[in-house]
Design an enzyme around this catalytic site. Structure first.
Site, PDB file in Angstrom:
ATOM      1  N   LYS A 143       0.817  -1.208   0.000  1.00 45.46           N
ATOM      2  CA  LYS A 143       0.000   0.000   0.000  1.00 45.46           C
ATOM      3  C   LYS A 143       0.859   1.270   0.000  1.00 45.46           C
ATOM      4  O   LYS A 143       0.451   2.290  -0.538  1.00 45.46           O
ATOM      5  CB  LYS A 143      -0.917   0.031   1.229  1.00 45.46           C
ATOM      6  CG  LYS A 143      -1.813  -1.188   1.423  1.00 45.46           C
ATOM      7  CD  LYS A 143      -2.931  -1.266   0.421  1.00 45.46           C
ATOM      8  CE  LYS A 143      -4.049  -2.224   0.808  1.00 45.46           C
ATOM      9  NZ  LYS A 143      -3.666  -3.639   0.959  1.00 45.46           N
TER      10      LYS A 143
HETATM   11  C1  LIG Z   1      -4.350  -4.738   0.593  1.00 42.81           C
HETATM   12  C2  LIG Z   1      -3.602  -5.998   0.573  1.00 42.81           C
HETATM   13  C3  LIG Z   1      -3.920  -7.004  -0.334  1.00 42.81           C
HETATM   14  C4  LIG Z   1      -5.089  -6.896  -1.285  1.00 42.81           C
HETATM   15  O1  LIG Z   1      -4.920  -5.880  -2.231  1.00 42.81           O
HETATM   16  P1  LIG Z   1      -6.147  -5.383  -3.104  1.00 42.81           P
HETATM   17  O2  LIG Z   1      -5.669  -4.225  -3.870  1.00 42.81           O
HETATM   18  O3  LIG Z   1      -7.239  -5.041  -2.137  1.00 42.81           O
HETATM   19  O4  LIG Z   1      -6.534  -6.528  -3.963  1.00 42.81           O
HETATM   20  C5  LIG Z   1      -3.132  -8.126  -0.355  1.00 42.81           C
HETATM   21  N1  LIG Z   1      -2.103  -8.278   0.499  1.00 42.81           N
HETATM   22  C6  LIG Z   1      -1.781  -7.334   1.388  1.00 42.81           C
HETATM   23  C7  LIG Z   1      -0.645  -7.576   2.313  1.00 42.81           C
HETATM   24  C8  LIG Z   1      -2.509  -6.154   1.454  1.00 42.81           C
HETATM   25  O5  LIG Z   1      -2.180  -5.213   2.329  1.00 42.81           O
END
Ligand SMILES: *Cc1c(COP(=O)(O)O)cnc(C)c1O
Length: 468
Positions: free
Chosen positions: A112
């Site tokens: 993120k």
């Molecule tokens: C947010 C997240 C996901 C999922 O990502 P999306 O964009 O919602 O599909 C997968 N793994 C981790 C560690 C995350 O923080």
């Protein structure tokens, strides 16, 4: 560049409008009116660029006039300067054809940060010029919240309130949010699931007077700018492996469908992406959809990969819009029926189109632990549970042609989920030194039931404090 709502009832916006709006007024999600397509020669010319430069070059067409190329490059350089790897997103080779794209070297150890570090700076830039303030509200199943808080803490023009499902995030995830004691940050633990949190955020955005009063802005992956900021790392990996002269496949552990949508976008922009593998945990709505056109909502079950404990993948609406030939009325009607009936009526032809490119693989907790152990035993690689779902899905659904490399998006550092990693391998991955004192830091958060009025009052009170 203009953006359209997937539901067709909101006026088209430019990048700045889309950045500040998040969700469109008609409940739809914004998409570019046309995809910028690069020729093979243009792609080749981007090989070998440092990550911040590649990111700026690829994002410029989406941003248009809103920022000059020099300003944008300044922002991408600042956004990625604090990452723990000079490659920003290093590619690690696992076996003859499998690669791990490590997206977790940012300040909160999850992918993120790749988008959020840039988003905080984009908001700052735009708000300073307009002389405005905003309130960011977001729902998190763990990682979005800490990345958003880290990107927005102490910024003058931003208040931020993050909702997380009480008791359903890992200890490290919660502490990364609740130990940021900056005056513009508030954390709310909601008695409910991540989907409840997401529904509350959507309801606040749909409450027009409240939205106006608070100048709400979103940082969930419904915000187009986040998707745009995730596109460059797929290109970075593909170019490193020989694209556009060699096709690649991606395997992406998925919750809200945002990260894999960015991989899909890179294909729309002209890179040869042969296959997109969607990894899920026992919350397997996407795998069921891809296997049997069964997009039906079941209850959310907690798993070892809490950032994917989601049943309604909000970004899927963007793919649906494309699968339906960009028919906004049909998209709006399909989403209305999905909401009302809990089952999405995707026409057979559109579903087939999806299955030509996408594969879905779901793993339960046991299989996830087995994969973490397998990676450690076979490759000496410590993977977090989300990443392990990606590597297992990659093996299960790789293209037949072994000359096509499969790149797995590694979405979290193993130290973010130390209990699962220790259970599987006996190894307890340490936090990087900059986070080593996290368990001892003071926490601050409030707890509320999943009720809109109470949550809106909380946001109002928090925001008012900062606006005097
Ligand atoms: C947010 C997240 C996901 C999922 O990502 P999306 O964009 O919602 O599909 C997968 N793994 C981790 C560690 C995350 O923080």
């Amino acid at each position: 560049m203009l953006y359209l709502s997937t539901r067709g009832q909101a006026a088209p916006r430019d990048f700045e409008g889309v950045l500040l709006a998040g969700l469109a007024e008609d409940g739809g999600l914004f998409l570019p009116a046309t995809w910028p397509v690069l020729s093979p020669a243009e792609w080749r010319a981007l090989r070998g660029l440092p990550y911040p430069e590649l990111a700026a070059r690829l994002m410029q067409p989406f941003i248009g006039e809103a920022l000059t190329p020099a300003t944008l490059l300044g922002l991408t350089e600042a956004a990625y300067a604090g990452f723990g790897s000079p490659a920003v997103a290093p590619l690690v080779q696992l076996d003859h054809r499998s690669f791990i794209l490590e997206l977790f070297h940012g300040p909160t150890l999850a992918f993120k940060d790749m988008a959020m570090q840039l988003l905080g700076r984009l908001f700052d830039q735009v708000l300073a010029r307009r002389g405005e303030r905003i309130t960011i509200v977001g729902a998190t199943s763990g990682d979005t919240g800490s990345a958003a808080i880290e990107a927005c803490r102490d910024r003058d023009a931003i208040d931020i309130v993050i909702l997380h499902p009480e008791g359903r995030t890992s200890e490290v995830q919660r502490r990364q949010m609740t130990t940021v004691l900056a005056g513009n940050v508030a954390n709310l633990a909601v008695r409910g699931s991540f989907d409840d949190c997401q529904d509350l955020v959507k309801a606040m955005f749909n409450d027009a007077p409240f939205r106006q009063e608070m100048r709400l802005a979103a940082v969930n992956s419904i915000n187009w700018a986040r998707i745009a900021a995730q596109i460059p790392y797929y290109a970075y990996a593909a170019l490193s492996l020989g694209a556009p002269d060699r096709p690649v496949a991606f395997s992406v552990p998925t919750g809200n469908f945002g990260n894999v949508l960015a991989a899909w976008a890179v294909r729309e922009m002209g890179l040869p992406v042969e296959r997109l593998i969607v990894g899920s945990n026992r919350n397997d709505i996407l795998a069921r959809f891809l296997a049997a056109n069964d997009m039906s909502v079941k209850g959310v079950e907690p798993s070892l990969s809490p950032s994917m404990d989601i049943q309604v993948s909000s970004n899927f609406e963007r793919l649906l819009f494309e699968l339906l030939g960009r028919d906004a009325a049909a998209t709006a009607e399909t989403m209305r029926r999905f909401r009302a009936e809990g089952r999405m009526p995707v026409p057979e032809a559109a579903w087939r189109r999806a299955t030509e490119l996408f594969r879905g693989v779901a793993l339960d907790d046991e299989a996830t632990l087995a994969e973490i152990r397998h990676l450690w035993d076979r490759a000496g690689y410590l993977a977090d549970p989300h990443t392990a779902i990606g590597t297992a899905a990659a093996r299960a659904a790789a293209p037949r042609d072994p000359a096509i490399p499969v790149v797995v998006a590694a979405t979290a550092h193993p130290a973010k989920f130390p209990d699962a990693v220790a259970r599987a391998t006996g190894q307890r991955p340490p936090l990087p030194p900059r986070l080593a004192d996290l368990p001892a830091r003071e926490e601050r958060f409030s707890v509320l039931p999943a009720e809109l009025d109470a949550v809106e009052d909380f946001v109002r009170a928090h925001t008012r404090r900062n606006r005097g």
